[in-house]
Design a protein around this motif. Structure first.
Motif, mmCIF file in Angstrom:
data_model
loop_
_atom_site.group_PDB
_atom_site.id
_atom_site.type_symbol
_atom_site.label_atom_id
_atom_site.label_comp_id
_atom_site.label_asym_id
_atom_site.label_seq_id
_atom_site.Cartn_x
_atom_site.Cartn_y
_atom_site.Cartn_z
ATOM 1 N N GLY A 149 0.800 -1.208 0.000
ATOM 2 C CA GLY A 149 0.000 0.000 0.000
ATOM 3 C C GLY A 149 0.833 1.257 0.000
ATOM 4 N N SER A 150 0.247 2.312 0.550
ATOM 5 C CA SER A 150 0.917 3.608 0.546
ATOM 6 C C SER A 150 0.477 4.432 1.750
ATOM 7 C CB SER A 150 0.604 4.372 -0.746
ATOM 8 O OG SER A 150 -0.786 4.657 -0.831
ATOM 9 N N TRP A 151 1.287 5.444 2.036
ATOM 10 C CA TRP A 151 0.982 6.423 3.093
ATOM 11 C C TRP A 151 1.444 7.782 2.616
ATOM 12 C CZ3 TRP A 151 4.212 9.783 5.626
ATOM 13 C CH2 TRP A 151 3.674 10.463 6.733
ATOM 14 N N ALA A 161 -3.638 6.825 4.736
ATOM 15 C CA ALA A 161 -3.186 5.471 4.430
ATOM 16 C C ALA A 161 -4.054 4.832 3.367
ATOM 17 C CB ALA A 161 -3.212 4.603 5.693
ATOM 18 N N ASN A 162 -3.449 3.965 2.586
ATOM 19 C CA ASN A 162 -4.171 3.121 1.637
ATOM 20 C C ASN A 162 -3.442 1.786 1.610
ATOM 21 O OD1 ASN A 162 -5.630 1.928 -0.376
ATOM 22 N ND2 ASN A 162 -5.140 3.411 -1.960
ATOM 23 N N MET A 163 -3.785 0.911 2.541
ATOM 24 C CA MET A 163 -3.044 -0.326 2.747
ATOM 25 C C MET A 163 -3.988 -1.521 2.806
ATOM 26 S SD MET A 163 -0.455 0.847 5.789
ATOM 27 C CE MET A 163 0.324 2.467 5.789
ATOM 28 N N SER A 164 -3.489 -2.658 2.383
ATOM 29 C CA SER A 164 -4.232 -3.914 2.518
ATOM 30 C C SER A 164 -3.232 -5.040 2.671
ATOM 31 C CB SER A 164 -5.130 -4.159 1.302
ATOM 32 O OG SER A 164 -4.355 -4.251 0.115
ATOM 33 N N SER A 206 -7.683 -4.237 5.730
ATOM 34 C CA SER A 206 -7.517 -3.054 4.889
ATOM 35 C C SER A 206 -7.657 -1.805 5.744
ATOM 36 C CB SER A 206 -8.545 -3.032 3.748
ATOM 37 O OG SER A 206 -9.861 -3.011 4.257
ATOM 38 N N LYS A 208 -7.898 2.373 4.865
ATOM 39 C CA LYS A 208 -7.930 3.391 3.820
ATOM 40 C C LYS A 208 -8.580 4.652 4.363
ATOM 41 C CE LYS A 208 -8.387 -0.083 0.158
ATOM 42 N NZ LYS A 208 -9.196 -0.556 -1.003
ATOM 43 N N GLY A 209 -7.842 5.768 4.278
ATOM 44 C CA GLY A 209 -8.411 7.028 4.707
ATOM 45 C C GLY A 209 -7.453 7.855 5.538
ATOM 46 N N ASP A 219 -17.962 3.726 8.462
ATOM 47 C CA ASP A 219 -17.261 3.942 7.187
ATOM 48 C C ASP A 219 -17.167 5.420 6.811
ATOM 49 O OD1 ASP A 219 -16.944 1.228 7.009
ATOM 50 O OD2 ASP A 219 -18.485 0.921 5.496
ATOM 51 N N GLY A 222 -13.328 6.926 5.703
ATOM 52 C CA GLY A 222 -12.365 5.867 5.430
ATOM 53 C C GLY A 222 -12.898 4.499 5.781
#
Length: 326
Positions: A149-151, A161-164, A206, A208-209, A219, A222
């Protein structure tokens, strides 16, 4: 070093070894968008540590190889692995997120690559930093997993964050250690004291947000989700009641909510059929545990369940020596 940079380094109290350093730098002037000094090169980092400060994570025991510049670069994590026993500097790594969690996370293995890129902030904002996470594997006595993912940094501090990832092993008795302090203390203590057993070898997660809004209730802003198949679970759900054992369940954490779809379990020897367990908001001041299900078995087993529960006390021990058939 400028006085500001020197003060920051003193506050972090760095320690460890940096070896095989190959660096070059140049002065780009005080008006340079990414800082006056441009630095480029590589180094080996061994047992590197620094204190947690403000919104910045603290680290102890980092072993990695770094190459790149003040604009972009890559970090290869080398914690654990086949050759770790032969290198006295390769011990566990500790990640300290400050008051966001009860204690630092400690991993015996942390391997993979991180790449970073810095860009000038817009409209007077601070320099932006983006980090890509590529196949990072982690492990300790609680969990074995992998994340991609990414940060990205943001003005609020914790970043976006956008991780899984997936977990090939997870011990349910450790869930409370990885929940943020933003969730109620009562809920985290209940999970710590109530979950006495259970393992998952099939879990996905996951995140994300913008982390400022974590754990993303309903939700909003994120998504935070952990979905795991758990076997061999043991739950002491309430004081003085017989605990549930042999639990086979699909366990879902989503936002501040916890749901368990129990396929089977036993309580005081009574087989439990399909049952739903839910905490609608683990961050509430008085979170409510809801259990809806059914059970079928010998009448004598139900009687033993009742005797082992507070009900027998409420009846002044009336059922202590009772027997039943059917």
């Amino acid at each position: 070093l400028t006085s500001d940079v020197a003060s920051q380094l003193v506050a972090l109290k760095p320690s460890g070894v940096v070896r095989n350093v190959d660096l070059k730098w140049r002065d780009e002037g005080a008006s340079a968008l990414l800082g006056r000094y441009f630095v480029e090169g590589g180094a080996e980092l061994r047992n590197l540590s620094w204190r947690q400060q403000g919104g910045a994570m603290g680290v102890a025991g980092l072993n990695a190889n770094a190459k790149g510049s003040t604009q972009k670069g890559e970090l290869t994590l080398l914690v654990g692995g086949a050759d770790s026993k032969s290198d006295k500097n390769k011990g566990p790594i500790s990640l300290d997120f400050g008051s966001h969690f009860d204690a630092p996370f400690v991993f015996d293995g942390l391997r993979g690559k991180l790449s970073w890129k810095r860009s000038p902030g817009k409209d007077g904002a601070p320099t932006a930093t983006a980090v890509d996470i590529s196949g990072v594997e982690f492990e300790n006595s609680d969990v074995v997993g992998r994340v991609n993912g990414s940060w990205e940094s943001d003005r609020l501090g914790p970043g976006v964050a956008n991780m899984s990832g997936s977990l090939s092993r997870a011990e349910t008795t450790a869930i409370h250690r990885y929940l943020p302090t933003s969730m109620s203390e009562h809920t985290r203590q209940w999970l710590k004291q109530g979950i006495l057993g259970g393992t998952s070898q099939d879990a996905k997660f996951s995140l994300k947000g913008a982390l400022w809004h974590f754990p993303f209730r309903n939700d909003e802003n994120g998504i935070f989700e952990v979905n795991a198949q758990v076997t061999g679970g043991i739950l002491d759900y309430a004081d003085h009641w017989p605990r549930a054992e042999n639990i086979n369940t699909r366990l879902l954490f989503r936002g501040a909510r916890m749901d368990a779809q129990v396929a089977g379990a036993t309580i005081a020897g009574v087989p439990i059929a399909a049952t739903d367990v839910r905490i609608a908001d683990m961050g509430a001041n008085s979170p409510v545990l809801e259990i809806k299900g059914s059970a079928a078995g010998p009448m004598d087993a139900f009687l033993r369940w009742t005797v082992a529960s507070p009900v027998n006390g409420w009846l002044d021990g009336f059922l202590q020596n009772a027997r039943a058939t059917g």
